[in-house]
Design a protein around this motif. Structure first.
Motif, PDB file in Angstrom:
ATOM      1  N   ARG A 218       0.893  -1.324   0.050  1.00 17.32           N
ATOM      2  CA  ARG A 218      -0.043   0.047   0.000  1.00 17.32           C
ATOM      3  C   ARG A 218       0.852   1.116  -0.013  1.00 17.32           C
ATOM      4  NH1 ARG A 218      -4.548   1.529   4.703  1.00 17.32           N
ATOM      5  NH2 ARG A 218      -4.528   3.781   4.121  1.00 17.32           N
ATOM      6  N   PHE A 219       1.898   1.256   0.870  1.00 16.03           N
ATOM      7  CA  PHE A 219       2.625   2.534   0.979  1.00 16.03           C
ATOM      8  C   PHE A 219       3.630   2.573  -0.233  1.00 16.03           C
ATOM      9  CE2 PHE A 219       2.010   2.559   5.723  1.00 16.03           C
ATOM     10  CZ  PHE A 219       1.434   3.773   5.757  1.00 16.03           C
ATOM     11  N   LEU A 220       3.973   1.405  -0.785  1.00 15.51           N
ATOM     12  CA  LEU A 220       4.902   1.436  -2.001  1.00 15.51           C
ATOM     13  C   LEU A 220       4.287   2.127  -3.249  1.00 15.51           C
ATOM     14  CD1 LEU A 220       7.696   0.649  -3.568  1.00 15.51           C
ATOM     15  CD2 LEU A 220       6.555  -1.437  -3.701  1.00 15.51           C
ATOM     16  N   ILE A 221       2.817   1.505  -3.399  1.00 11.04           N
ATOM     17  CA  ILE A 221       2.225   1.896  -4.450  1.00 11.04           C
ATOM     18  C   ILE A 221       1.941   3.578  -4.468  1.00 11.04           C
ATOM     19  CG2 ILE A 221       0.065   1.677  -5.717  1.00 11.04           C
ATOM     20  CD1 ILE A 221       0.178  -1.245  -5.038  1.00 11.04           C
ATOM     21  N   ALA A 222       1.528   3.987  -3.186  1.00 11.50           N
ATOM     22  CA  ALA A 222       1.432   5.103  -2.929  1.00 11.50           C
ATOM     23  C   ALA A 222       2.392   6.133  -3.304  1.00 11.50           C
ATOM     24  CB  ALA A 222       0.695   5.614  -1.324  1.00 11.50           C
ATOM     25  N   THR A 223       3.514   5.706  -2.771  1.00 10.85           N
ATOM     26  CA  THR A 223       4.856   6.442  -3.020  1.00 10.85           C
ATOM     27  C   THR A 223       5.342   6.607  -4.372  1.00 10.85           C
ATOM     28  OG1 THR A 223       5.741   5.669  -1.021  1.00 10.85           O
ATOM     29  CG2 THR A 223       7.432   6.418  -2.467  1.00 10.85           C
TER      30      THR A 223
ATOM     31  N   ALA B 286       7.777   5.138   5.455  1.00 11.87           N
ATOM     32  CA  ALA B 286       6.785   4.373   5.801  1.00 11.87           C
ATOM     33  C   ALA B 286       6.728   2.832   5.142  1.00 11.87           C
ATOM     34  CB  ALA B 286       5.507   4.901   5.815  1.00 11.87           C
ATOM     35  N   ALA B 287       7.032   2.889   3.796  1.00  9.60           N
ATOM     36  CA  ALA B 287       6.879   1.427   3.102  1.00  9.60           C
ATOM     37  C   ALA B 287       8.143   0.747   3.272  1.00  9.60           C
ATOM     38  CB  ALA B 287       7.088   2.086   1.587  1.00  9.60           C
TER      39      ALA B 287
END
Length: 312
Positions: A70-75, A212-213
């Motif tokens: 989730r954090f990786l895709i958002a970044t 965070a990722a």
């Protein structure tokens, strides 16, 4: 007067301070805080709505794996949208983004592991205690006096959260971990309130989410990242990553440059209120009198933290 209350509503859209020694000035400042205030309310509505989505998604994959992706895709989404913005962030901005990202990552991990040992309702209540920790941390770190109206709004918000969520209370490892989550979320709110006015909201958010990722990957990588190929799962994952993470944290970073810390903390307690609403509408949860009264108290606390006096 250097109080947490007096700082509310005094920031202009460029992060500066606006004079409000006249009634006209106070009205202008009030109007200028409405957009960031309602923007932050919209963010809590999105986060509240994701409870139903995430509950189904994490039943198909390990929670840490879900969070890491989730954090990786958002970044990746934010970095791809405006790649040049990230390079313009100063060295101080990068350092502050790293610290904010660490606070965010630790908060999510503590809450995730805490949920394995406590109920979702009690977790929601304890997480909502960030409304207490935020002015306390701000008072200690920024050496600002905590006003009576701030504490009144905090007390009302805590009472409303407790009425909505707590059926029985016990202190164990799950509750303690969730308390750690609330402390780090409060640190994140205080950090954003202090640092976001001087930096680009988009670039600062990219750094936060990237850190965070990395933290979530560190906790989830040891046994491998295992995600299903189900289309519904990936729709939920990408949706929460792009809307509830990338867009939401950009808006929060932008809004907190224009709101006081007590305002932001109290508004963020609306998340469990929206979670209950979406649960009733989409997940067939029971709408009880406790939820209605508790939600009304939280909304009233937000109103009190925003207005603070009859002249506003």
């Amino acid at each position: 007067m250097s109080t947490l209350e007096s700082g509310a509503g005094e920031r202009t859209p460029d992060g500066g301070r606006a004079a409000s020694d006249t009634s006209t000035g106070e009205r202008v400042v009030g109007v200028r805080t409405l957009l960031p205030l309602f923007s932050l309310v919209a963010v809590t509505a999105v986060w509240g709505g994701t409870f139903v989505v995430v509950k189904d998604a994490v039943s198909q994959a390990p929670t840490m794996d879900f969070l890491a992706m989730r954090f990786l895709i958002a970044t990746a989404a934010l970095a791809a949208l405006r790649p040049s913005r990230v390079t313009t962030l100063s060295r101080a901005g990068v350092k502050r983004g790293i610290l904010l990202g660490m606070a965010l990552g630790v908060a999510y991990i503590a809450q995730t592991f805490g949920l394995e040992h406590t109920s979702a309702s009690l977790s929601g209540f304890i997480t909502g205690m960030l409304v207490v920790f935020t002015p306390v941390i701000a008072g200690l770190v920024l050496r600002q006096r905590i006003g009576k109206v701030t504490w009144t709004a905090v007390a009302i918000a805590v009472a409303g959260l407790g009425l909505m969520t707590v059926h029985e209370f016990a202190v164990g490892p799950g509750e303690l971990l969730t308390l750690v989550c609330a402390v780090f979320l409060a640190l994140h709110i205080v950090g954003l309130g202090v640092w976001s006015p001087g930096h680009d909201a988009h670039a600062l958010t990219v750094v936060q989410l990237a850190v965070a990722a990395c933290i979530c990957f560190a906790f989830g990588w040891w046994d491998g990242i295992d995600l299903p190929s189900d289309g519904g799962f990936w729709l939920a994952l990408v949706g929460t990553a792009v809307i509830a993470t990338a867009a939401a944290y950009v808006i929060q970073t932008w809004a907190q440059a224009r709101l006081s810390l007590p305002q932001a903390a109290v508004v963020l307690t609306l998340e469990p209120v929206f979670a209950c609403i979406f649960g009733v509408v989409f997940d067939h949860d029971e709408l009880t009198t406790r939820i209605v009264i508790g939600g009304a108290l939280v909304v009233g606390a937000m109103y009190l933290a925003e207005l603070r006096s009859g002249s506003r």
